[in-house]
Scaffold this motif. Structure first.
Motif, PDB file in Angstrom:
ATOM      1  N   ALA A  16      63.339  62.238 -12.219  1.00 40.02           N
ATOM      2  CA  ALA A  16      64.509  60.923 -12.303  1.00 40.02           C
ATOM      3  C   ALA A  16      65.385  61.434 -13.531  1.00 40.02           C
ATOM      4  CB  ALA A  16      63.758  59.864 -12.634  1.00 40.02           C
ATOM      5  N   ASP A  17      66.399  60.761 -13.440  1.00 38.12           N
ATOM      6  CA  ASP A  17      67.463  61.003 -14.458  1.00 38.12           C
ATOM      7  C   ASP A  17      67.460  60.094 -15.642  1.00 38.12           C
ATOM      8  OD1 ASP A  17      68.878  63.224 -13.224  1.00 38.12           O
ATOM      9  OD2 ASP A  17      70.227  61.905 -11.899  1.00 38.12           O
ATOM     10  N   HIS A  18      66.724  59.089 -15.277  1.00 39.07           N
ATOM     11  CA  HIS A  18      66.557  57.993 -16.319  1.00 39.07           C
ATOM     12  C   HIS A  18      65.327  58.482 -17.231  1.00 39.07           C
ATOM     13  CE1 HIS A  18      68.424  54.912 -13.962  1.00 39.07           C
ATOM     14  NE2 HIS A  18      67.555  55.048 -12.687  1.00 39.07           N
ATOM     15  N   THR A  19      65.636  58.051 -18.665  1.00 40.58           N
ATOM     16  CA  THR A  19      64.657  58.249 -19.681  1.00 40.58           C
ATOM     17  C   THR A  19      63.630  57.029 -20.012  1.00 40.58           C
ATOM     18  OG1 THR A  19      66.067  57.486 -21.283  1.00 40.58           O
ATOM     19  CG2 THR A  19      66.165  59.837 -20.434  1.00 40.58           C
ATOM     20  N   ASN A  20      63.757  56.062 -19.492  1.00 39.89           N
ATOM     21  CA  ASN A  20      63.131  54.739 -19.542  1.00 39.89           C
ATOM     22  C   ASN A  20      62.265  54.531 -18.292  1.00 39.89           C
ATOM     23  OD1 ASN A  20      62.152  52.255 -19.511  1.00 39.89           O
ATOM     24  ND2 ASN A  20      63.498  51.956 -21.062  1.00 39.89           N
ATOM     25  N   GLY A  22      60.663  51.753 -17.298  1.00 36.75           N
ATOM     26  CA  GLY A  22      61.102  50.599 -16.615  1.00 36.75           C
ATOM     27  C   GLY A  22      62.239  50.752 -15.903  1.00 36.75           C
ATOM     28  N   ASP A  23      63.243  51.660 -16.194  1.00 38.20           N
ATOM     29  CA  ASP A  23      64.375  51.804 -15.293  1.00 38.20           C
ATOM     30  C   ASP A  23      63.973  52.670 -14.252  1.00 38.20           C
ATOM     31  OD1 ASP A  23      65.992  50.717 -17.172  1.00 38.20           O
ATOM     32  OD2 ASP A  23      66.585  52.590 -18.138  1.00 38.20           O
ATOM     33  N   ILE A  24      63.234  53.615 -14.250  1.00 41.57           N
ATOM     34  CA  ILE A  24      62.680  54.165 -12.950  1.00 41.57           C
ATOM     35  C   ILE A  24      61.970  53.387 -11.984  1.00 41.57           C
ATOM     36  CG2 ILE A  24      61.092  55.916 -12.131  1.00 41.57           C
ATOM     37  CD1 ILE A  24      61.666  57.458 -14.767  1.00 41.57           C
ATOM     38  N   VAL A  25      61.045  52.396 -12.683  1.00 40.99           N
ATOM     39  CA  VAL A  25      60.301  51.407 -11.746  1.00 40.99           C
ATOM     40  C   VAL A  25      61.558  50.298 -10.998  1.00 40.99           C
ATOM     41  CG1 VAL A  25      58.806  49.651 -11.963  1.00 40.99           C
ATOM     42  CG2 VAL A  25      58.242  51.862 -12.938  1.00 40.99           C
ATOM     43  N   HIS A  26      62.356  49.945 -12.032  1.00 42.47           N
ATOM     44  CA  HIS A  26      63.168  48.858 -11.449  1.00 42.47           C
ATOM     45  C   HIS A  26      64.050  49.511 -10.280  1.00 42.47           C
ATOM     46  CE1 HIS A  26      67.161  46.499 -11.405  1.00 42.47           C
ATOM     47  NE2 HIS A  26      66.110  45.593 -11.590  1.00 42.47           N
ATOM     48  N   GLU A  27      64.618  50.673 -10.399  1.00 40.44           N
ATOM     49  CA  GLU A  27      65.499  51.379  -9.261  1.00 40.44           C
ATOM     50  C   GLU A  27      64.648  51.474  -8.158  1.00 40.44           C
ATOM     51  OE1 GLU A  27      68.124  55.243  -8.555  1.00 40.44           O
ATOM     52  OE2 GLU A  27      68.134  54.321 -10.621  1.00 40.44           O
ATOM     53  N   ILE A  28      63.373  51.899  -8.233  1.00 39.25           N
ATOM     54  CA  ILE A  28      62.532  51.999  -7.155  1.00 39.25           C
ATOM     55  C   ILE A  28      62.258  50.832  -6.292  1.00 39.25           C
ATOM     56  CG2 ILE A  28      60.192  52.750  -6.409  1.00 39.25           C
ATOM     57  CD1 ILE A  28      60.168  54.883  -8.605  1.00 39.25           C
ATOM     58  N   GLU A  29      61.799  49.762  -7.001  1.00 41.42           N
ATOM     59  CA  GLU A  29      61.544  48.348  -6.532  1.00 41.42           C
ATOM     60  C   GLU A  29      62.922  47.916  -5.710  1.00 41.42           C
ATOM     61  OE1 GLU A  29      58.265  46.558  -9.410  1.00 41.42           O
ATOM     62  OE2 GLU A  29      60.228  46.393  -9.957  1.00 41.42           O
ATOM     63  N   THR A  30      64.161  48.215  -6.383  1.00 42.25           N
ATOM     64  CA  THR A  30      65.427  47.471  -5.894  1.00 42.25           C
ATOM     65  C   THR A  30      65.985  48.329  -4.921  1.00 42.25           C
ATOM     66  OG1 THR A  30      66.691  48.144  -7.768  1.00 42.25           O
ATOM     67  CG2 THR A  30      65.573  46.059  -7.945  1.00 42.25           C
ATOM     68  N   GLN A  31      66.007  49.591  -4.814  1.00 40.37           N
ATOM     69  CA  GLN A  31      66.758  50.539  -3.924  1.00 40.37           C
ATOM     70  C   GLN A  31      66.079  51.524  -3.141  1.00 40.37           C
ATOM     71  OE1 GLN A  31      70.023  52.241  -6.161  1.00 40.37           O
ATOM     72  NE2 GLN A  31      69.943  50.897  -7.769  1.00 40.37           N
TER      73      GLN A  31
END
Length: 68
Positions: A16-20, A22-31
């Protein structure tokens, strides 16, 4: 036909390009999309991504990824 709820757990390795986390999990859950198809005897009515546990990267690093 009988209605049931079946919980399916999937292990997904990501880059992932995210460093956080939480951001990775949120993007997976929503997109992200999880696709299951109907079979001859089963009609898939609904699916959703359920994140129940996140393991530390140090526990799954087998020398193929750089240390974080």
């Amino acid at each position: 036909m009988r209605y049931e709820t079946i919980f399916i757990m999937a292990r997904v390795a990501v880059h992932a390009d995210h460093t956080n986390l939480g951001d990775i999990v949120h993007e997976i859950e929503t997109q992200s999309k999880l696709t299951l198809s109907d079979t001859a005897n089963i009609n898939i009515l609904e699916t959703e991504i359920l994140v129940s546990r996140v393991r530390n990267i140090k526990n799954i690093n087998h020398g193929t990824q750089p240390e974080l």
